[in-house]
Design an enzyme around this catalytic site. Structure first.
Site, PDB file in Angstrom:
ATOM      1  N   ALA A 183      54.037 -45.734-100.917  1.00  0.00           N
ATOM      2  CA  ALA A 183      53.035 -46.736-100.529  1.00  0.00           C
ATOM      3  C   ALA A 183      52.379 -46.333 -99.202  1.00  0.00           C
ATOM      4  CB  ALA A 183      53.692 -48.109-100.412  1.00  0.00           C
ATOM      5  N   LYS A 240      61.998 -45.047-101.374  1.00  0.00           N
ATOM      6  CA  LYS A 240      61.112 -44.202-102.193  1.00  0.00           C
ATOM      7  C   LYS A 240      59.786 -44.907-102.440  1.00  0.00           C
ATOM      8  CE  LYS A 240      59.378 -41.280-104.947  1.00  0.00           C
ATOM      9  NZ  LYS A 240      58.848 -40.000-104.520  1.00  0.00           N
ATOM     10  N   LEU A 241      59.846 -46.176-102.830  1.00  0.00           N
ATOM     11  CA  LEU A 241      58.606 -46.921-103.078  1.00  0.00           C
ATOM     12  C   LEU A 241      57.819 -47.065-101.777  1.00  0.00           C
ATOM     13  CD1 LEU A 241      59.849 -49.778-105.456  1.00  0.00           C
ATOM     14  CD2 LEU A 241      58.748 -47.634-106.079  1.00  0.00           C
ATOM     15  N   PHE A 247      61.383 -36.600-103.534  1.00  0.00           N
ATOM     16  CA  PHE A 247      60.157 -36.666-102.739  1.00  0.00           C
ATOM     17  C   PHE A 247      59.246 -35.458-102.946  1.00  0.00           C
ATOM     18  CE2 PHE A 247      63.214 -39.351-100.508  1.00  0.00           C
ATOM     19  CZ  PHE A 247      62.472 -40.520-100.350  1.00  0.00           C
ATOM     20  N   LEU A 248      59.552 -34.605-103.924  1.00  0.00           N
ATOM     21  CA  LEU A 248      58.716 -33.404-104.098  1.00  0.00           C
ATOM     22  C   LEU A 248      57.302 -33.816-104.470  1.00  0.00           C
ATOM     23  CD1 LEU A 248      57.963 -32.704-107.315  1.00  0.00           C
ATOM     24  CD2 LEU A 248      60.354 -32.151-107.395  1.00  0.00           C
ATOM     25  N   LYS A 279      51.377 -46.090-109.892  1.00  0.00           N
ATOM     26  CA  LYS A 279      52.503 -46.709-110.602  1.00  0.00           C
ATOM     27  C   LYS A 279      53.499 -47.330-109.610  1.00  0.00           C
ATOM     28  CE  LYS A 279      55.751 -43.663-112.001  1.00  0.00           C
ATOM     29  NZ  LYS A 279      57.106 -43.881-111.477  1.00  0.00           N
ATOM     30  N   CYS A 288      52.486 -40.868-109.694  1.00  0.00           N
ATOM     31  CA  CYS A 288      53.364 -41.709-108.873  1.00  0.00           C
ATOM     32  C   CYS A 288      52.687 -42.806-108.072  1.00  0.00           C
ATOM     33  CB  CYS A 288      54.153 -40.823-107.917  1.00  0.00           C
ATOM     34  SG  CYS A 288      55.217 -39.678-108.800  1.00  0.00           S
ATOM     35  N   LYS A 316      45.388 -32.630-108.626  1.00  0.00           N
ATOM     36  CA  LYS A 316      45.313 -31.886-107.371  1.00  0.00           C
ATOM     37  C   LYS A 316      45.408 -30.406-107.727  1.00  0.00           C
ATOM     38  CE  LYS A 316      49.210 -31.739-104.874  1.00  0.00           C
ATOM     39  NZ  LYS A 316      50.535 -32.083-104.259  1.00  0.00           N
TER      40      LYS A 316
HETATM   41  N1  LIG Z   1      56.136 -35.968-111.012  1.00  0.00           N
HETATM   42  C1  LIG Z   1      56.498 -36.071-109.746  1.00  0.00           C
HETATM   43  O1  LIG Z   1      55.957 -35.394-108.890  1.00  0.00           O
HETATM   44  C2  LIG Z   1      57.589 -37.022-109.323  1.00  0.00           C
HETATM   45  C3  LIG Z   1      58.118 -36.898-108.035  1.00  0.00           C
HETATM   46  C4  LIG Z   1      59.135 -37.777-107.640  1.00  0.00           C
HETATM   47  C5  LIG Z   1      59.628 -38.719-108.534  1.00  0.00           C
HETATM   48  N2  LIG Z   1      59.103 -38.807-109.790  1.00  0.00           N
HETATM   49  C6  LIG Z   1      59.716 -39.779-110.715  1.00  0.00           C
HETATM   50  O2  LIG Z   1      60.623 -39.049-111.562  1.00  0.00           O
HETATM   51  C7  LIG Z   1      60.638 -39.628-112.890  1.00  0.00           C
HETATM   52  C8  LIG Z   1      60.297 -38.563-113.911  1.00  0.00           C
HETATM   53  O3  LIG Z   1      58.993 -38.110-113.648  1.00  0.00           O
HETATM   54  P1  LIG Z   1      58.428 -36.764-114.306  1.00  0.00           P
HETATM   55  O4  LIG Z   1      57.120 -36.518-113.649  1.00  0.00           O
HETATM   56  O5  LIG Z   1      59.466 -35.698-114.286  1.00  0.00           O
HETATM   57  O6  LIG Z   1      58.208 -37.265-115.825  1.00  0.00           O
HETATM   58  P2  LIG Z   1      58.022 -36.357-117.114  1.00  0.00           P
HETATM   59  O7  LIG Z   1      57.289 -37.172-118.127  1.00  0.00           O
HETATM   60  O8  LIG Z   1      57.459 -35.039-116.737  1.00  0.00           O
HETATM   61  O9  LIG Z   1      59.529 -36.113-117.644  1.00  0.00           O
HETATM   62  C9  LIG Z   1      60.344 -37.103-118.161  1.00  0.00           C
HETATM   63  C10 LIG Z   1      61.086 -36.523-119.362  1.00  0.00           C
HETATM   64  O10 LIG Z   1      62.088 -37.448-119.767  1.00  0.00           O
HETATM   65  C11 LIG Z   1      62.244 -37.315-121.189  1.00  0.00           C
HETATM   66  N3  LIG Z   1      62.953 -38.488-121.704  1.00  0.00           N
HETATM   67  C12 LIG Z   1      62.530 -39.783-121.752  1.00  0.00           C
HETATM   68  N4  LIG Z   1      63.509 -40.578-122.249  1.00  0.00           N
HETATM   69  C13 LIG Z   1      64.570 -39.763-122.516  1.00  0.00           C
HETATM   70  C14 LIG Z   1      65.898 -39.991-123.039  1.00  0.00           C
HETATM   71  N5  LIG Z   1      66.308 -41.236-123.344  1.00  0.00           N
HETATM   72  N6  LIG Z   1      66.721 -38.929-123.212  1.00  0.00           N
HETATM   73  C15 LIG Z   1      66.310 -37.679-122.885  1.00  0.00           C
HETATM   74  N7  LIG Z   1      65.080 -37.406-122.376  1.00  0.00           N
HETATM   75  C16 LIG Z   1      64.218 -38.435-122.179  1.00  0.00           C
HETATM   76  C17 LIG Z   1      60.814 -37.174-121.687  1.00  0.00           C
HETATM   77  O11 LIG Z   1      60.763 -36.600-122.987  1.00  0.00           O
HETATM   78  C18 LIG Z   1      60.205 -36.282-120.594  1.00  0.00           C
HETATM   79  O12 LIG Z   1      60.256 -34.910-120.944  1.00  0.00           O
HETATM   80  C19 LIG Z   1      59.681 -40.802-112.838  1.00  0.00           C
HETATM   81  O13 LIG Z   1      60.404 -41.966-112.531  1.00  0.00           O
HETATM   82  C20 LIG Z   1      58.762 -40.471-111.665  1.00  0.00           C
HETATM   83  O14 LIG Z   1      58.218 -41.617-111.056  1.00  0.00           O
HETATM   84  C21 LIG Z   1      58.110 -37.970-110.206  1.00  0.00           C
HETATM   85  O1  LIG Z   2      44.878 -36.384 -97.824  1.00  0.00           O
HETATM   86  C1  LIG Z   2      45.027 -36.494 -99.044  1.00  0.00           C
HETATM   87  C2  LIG Z   2      46.232 -36.156 -99.697  1.00  0.00           C
HETATM   88  C3  LIG Z   2      46.326 -36.316-101.074  1.00  0.00           C
HETATM   89  N1  LIG Z   2      45.267 -36.783-101.789  1.00  0.00           N
HETATM   90  C4  LIG Z   2      45.397 -36.990-103.241  1.00  0.00           C
HETATM   91  O2  LIG Z   2      46.546 -37.805-103.488  1.00  0.00           O
HETATM   92  C5  LIG Z   2      47.129 -37.495-104.739  1.00  0.00           C
HETATM   93  C6  LIG Z   2      48.635 -37.249-104.606  1.00  0.00           C
HETATM   94  O3  LIG Z   2      48.845 -36.065-103.878  1.00  0.00           O
HETATM   95  P1  LIG Z   2      50.297 -35.582-103.430  1.00  0.00           P
HETATM   96  O4  LIG Z   2      50.983 -36.680-102.756  1.00  0.00           O
HETATM   97  O5  LIG Z   2      50.127 -34.328-102.685  1.00  0.00           O
HETATM   98  O6  LIG Z   2      50.980 -35.216-104.840  1.00  0.00           O
HETATM   99  P2  LIG Z   2      52.104 -35.920-105.731  1.00  0.00           P
HETATM  100  O7  LIG Z   2      52.706 -34.850-106.571  1.00  0.00           O
HETATM  101  O8  LIG Z   2      51.525 -37.123-106.409  1.00  0.00           O
HETATM  102  O9  LIG Z   2      53.245 -36.387-104.698  1.00  0.00           O
HETATM  103  C7  LIG Z   2      53.400 -37.736-104.278  1.00  0.00           C
HETATM  104  O10 LIG Z   2      54.119 -38.478-105.243  1.00  0.00           O
HETATM  105  C8  LIG Z   2      55.429 -37.937-105.544  1.00  0.00           C
HETATM  106  C9  LIG Z   2      55.993 -38.762-106.676  1.00  0.00           C
HETATM  107  O11 LIG Z   2      56.644 -39.902-106.263  1.00  0.00           O
HETATM  108  C10 LIG Z   2      56.276 -37.956-104.292  1.00  0.00           C
HETATM  109  O12 LIG Z   2      57.565 -37.430-104.578  1.00  0.00           O
HETATM  110  C11 LIG Z   2      55.586 -37.146-103.202  1.00  0.00           C
HETATM  111  O13 LIG Z   2      56.339 -37.226-101.994  1.00  0.00           O
HETATM  112  C12 LIG Z   2      54.184 -37.710-102.964  1.00  0.00           C
HETATM  113  O14 LIG Z   2      53.473 -36.905-102.016  1.00  0.00           O
HETATM  114  C13 LIG Z   2      46.360 -36.279-105.268  1.00  0.00           C
HETATM  115  O15 LIG Z   2      45.382 -36.714-106.191  1.00  0.00           O
HETATM  116  C14 LIG Z   2      45.700 -35.713-104.020  1.00  0.00           C
HETATM  117  O16 LIG Z   2      44.523 -35.005-104.292  1.00  0.00           O
HETATM  118  C15 LIG Z   2      44.072 -37.124-101.161  1.00  0.00           C
HETATM  119  O17 LIG Z   2      43.113 -37.557-101.804  1.00  0.00           O
HETATM  120  N2  LIG Z   2      43.981 -36.950 -99.798  1.00  0.00           N
END
Ligand SMILES: NC(=O)c1ccc[n+]([C@@H]2O[C@H](COP(=O)([O-])OP(=O)(O)OC[C@H]3O[C@@H](n4cnc5c(N)ncnc54)[C@H](O)[C@@H]3O)[C@@H](O)[C@H]2O)c1
Ligand SMILES: O=c1ccn([C@@H]2O[C@H](COP(=O)(O)OP(=O)(O)O[C@H]3O[C@H](CO)[C@@H](O)[C@H](O)[C@H]3O)[C@@H](O)[C@H]2O)c(=O)[nH]1
Length: 480
Positions: free
Chosen positions: A221, A216-217, A158-159, A275, A272, A335
């Site tokens: 949402a 999570k989804l 959830f970060l 998607k 996120c 952001k």
């Molecule tokens: N970015 C966020 O803030 C965030 C927060 C919560 C959850 N998520 C979820 O976490 C997942 C990862 O997101 P992310 O932002 O870290 O993506 P990212 O693109 O930054 O990192 C994914 C990494 O996986 C590697 N990879 C892909 N297939 C591989 C394989 N078969 N073996 C080894 N490495 C492989 C890629 O090269 C890439 O470096 C996604 O499902 C996303 O929805 C993201």
């Molecule tokens: O009041 C608000 C808050 C956020 N945003 C925008 O919404 C987007 C997402 O922001 P934020 O949620 O803070 O960042 P993410 O890193 O996308 O984090 C979301 O998506 C992650 C990936 O799933 C989850 O883990 C987090 O809990 C969830 O907050 C950004 O473009 C923000 O600018 C707004 O426009 N208005």
């Protein structure tokens, strides 16, 4: 010593594993990735992602109990717990294209685990995945298992980017979903023991696998829905003379609603929200729930409307054309406090302005020129695949330059657009910016960071999302 391996060294895998290593000195953590350049960067002084506080944590553990490696197979083979944190982008082709999650990377990681595992493993879904993915992964693993026992857990992350280290150090909750069998519960307890090193036990919630995957989804949402709700109100505020900041304040004072996530903006971005909602829409459709699917689809549609509305405000107010006009774009990341540009609203706004033949000068403190060029040249939906696999169109860089600061970006410009709420944009010398611009000088704030009245006093014609309109814009068409 417990050994943990994480497949995927991205925005989630890197910081999450760094925090586990930092909080659990008795656990050895290895983060592996197929991208050699990403792993090299994790092992260097210039980490591949910008995240406040990350450098210090990585430096304090790296090469002690935290390692980054491309030797995916070897580290999978000798770990007890394997996190999978690979990309799960929206499918671009075939069944469910434009909505369903593309599980190619996940499946290839699962097949790799099955191939090399010789001892029992706990496999943890860290990526955000559709409900019931654990069942599919279980099938891949067990059909290829050679007698090894696999337990699949769902442990969604959830970060939020920009605050990832604080979110990981003090999460609101940690979710662990597992099978309701003795082996499943044993695996849940093993993962819980890792988190319990720094997170109070009552904040570690255990549940069944499908609830954890769906939670999570659902959380994303709900968060995105709040933003689309206030953005929908912002359009009505502009039409009526109400101020969206005042409305959000009044609404958020109701403790049942709460004040967070009610900032009107040019639209939400990030890898996120869109998607995951599209994924939810697809799951609803597959389960014969078209009304529920349509309800959530609206959240994305309002977000697209908000971005298109912003472009419309810019073009309509500048005499209905931006052709050949220099426009400064301040901020490109989705952001503040991140260099991540995945699904940033700046891409759609820039493409909208380029479609009207504007000349863009873009400044962002954390996003490189190369990244901006790639983003404006990449097909929609290709952005969340591993960077080295994404095809780009070299012709798309025309009409775009990268400035090294806000003043340079705005010099000689007809208009300025704020796309990211970087703190430094609050304290710019706007008189200096005004003096260097063509007149009339236009200002469009997509994040409500500037003081509208102060800028109007200087002489700017100002648009700020959801704020009472400048007389210049009152009679212009508002809809996209
Ligand atoms: N970015 C966020 O803030 C965030 C927060 C919560 C959850 N998520 C979820 O976490 C997942 C990862 O997101 P992310 O932002 O870290 O993506 P990212 O693109 O930054 O990192 C994914 C990494 O996986 C590697 N990879 C892909 N297939 C591989 C394989 N078969 N073996 C080894 N490495 C492989 C890629 O090269 C890439 O470096 C996604 O499902 C996303 O929805 C993201
Ligand atoms: O009041 C608000 C808050 C956020 N945003 C925008 O919404 C987007 C997402 O922001 P934020 O949620 O803070 O960042 P993410 O890193 O996308 O984090 C979301 O998506 C992650 C990936 O799933 C989850 O883990 C987090 O809990 C969830 O907050 C950004 O473009 C923000 O600018 C707004 O426009 N208005």
């Amino acid at each position: 010593m417990v050994k943990i391996c994480c497949i995927g060294a991205g925005y989630v895998g890197g910081p999450t594993m760094a925090m586990i290593a930092y909080k659990c000195p008795d656990v050895q953590v290895v983060v592996v990735d197929i991208s050699a350049s990403r792993i090299n960067a994790w092992n260097s002084d210039h980490l591949p992602i910008f995240e406040p506080g990350l450098d210090d944590v990585v430096k304090s553990c790296r090469n002690k109990n935290l390692f980054f490696s491309t030797d995916v197979e070897a580290h999978i083979a000798d770990s007890e717990i394997i996190f999978v944190s690979v990309n799960t982008p929206t499918k671009t082709r075939g069944l469910g294209a434009g909505k369903a999650a593309d599980l190619t990377y996940w499946e290839s990681a699962a097949r790799m685990i099955a191939d090399v595992a010789k001892t029992d493993k706990i496999v943890v879904e860290k990526s955000t995945v559709p409900v019931k993915t654990a069942e599919a992964i279980e099938k891949i693993l067990t059909h290829n298992s050679k007698g090894v026992n696999f337990q699949i857990l769902s442990n969604p992350e959830f970060l939020a980017e920009g605050t990832a280290m604080d979110d990981l150090a003090k999460p609101d909750r940690v979710l662990i979903g597992g099978r309701e069998t003795p082996q499943g519960q044993k695996a849940v307890a093993a993962l819980k023991a890792v988190y319990a090193k720094w997170i109070p036990e009552n904040q570690i919630i255990t549940m069944n696998l499908w609830s954890a995957e769906l939670s999570k989804l659902a959380a994303n949402a709900f968060l995105a829905q709040r933003i689309s709700s206030i953005n929908a109100m912002s359009a009505l505020c502009e039409a009526t003379g109400a101020d969206v900041t005042e409305v959000a304040y009044a609404v958020g004072k109701d403790t049942r609603i709460g004040s967070r996530f009610l900032n009107a903006s040019v639209g939400f971005g990030g890898s996120c929200f869109q998607k995951d909602i599209l994924n939810l829409v697809y799951i609803c459709e597959c389960n014969g729930l078209p009304e529920v699917a349509n309800y959530w689809r609206q959240v994305v549609q309002i977000n697209d409307y908000q971005k298109a509305r912003f472009v419309n405000r810019v073009v309509a107010s500048m005499f209905n054309t931006v052709s050949g006009k220099k426009i400064a774009v301040l901020g490109f990341a989705f952001k503040k406090d991140t260099g991540d540009t995945r699904e940033t609203p700046a891409i759609d706004v820039c493409l909208g302005l380029l479609g009207d033949k504007a000349q863009l000068s873009i400044y962002d403190p954390q996003v490189t020129e190369d990244q901006i060029g790639r983003d404006l040249a990449t097909n929609k939906f290709d952005w969340d695949h591993p960077a080295h696999l994404v095809p780009t169109d070299p012709t798309a860089k025309k009409s775009v330059t990268k400035a090294s600061n806000a003043y340079e970006a705005a010099k000689g410009a007809h208009g300025v657009c704020i796309m990211t709420e970087w703190d430094e944009f609050k304290t710019l010398d706007y008189q200096k910016i005004y003096d260097g611009m063509e007149k009339p000088a236009f200002f469009y704030d997509g994040r409500n960071v500037i003081n509208v009245e102060a800028l109007r006093k200087i002489g700017f014609i100002v648009y700020s999302v959801g704020k009472p309109l400048d007389p210049w814009m009152k009679d212009l068409p508002a809809a996209a």
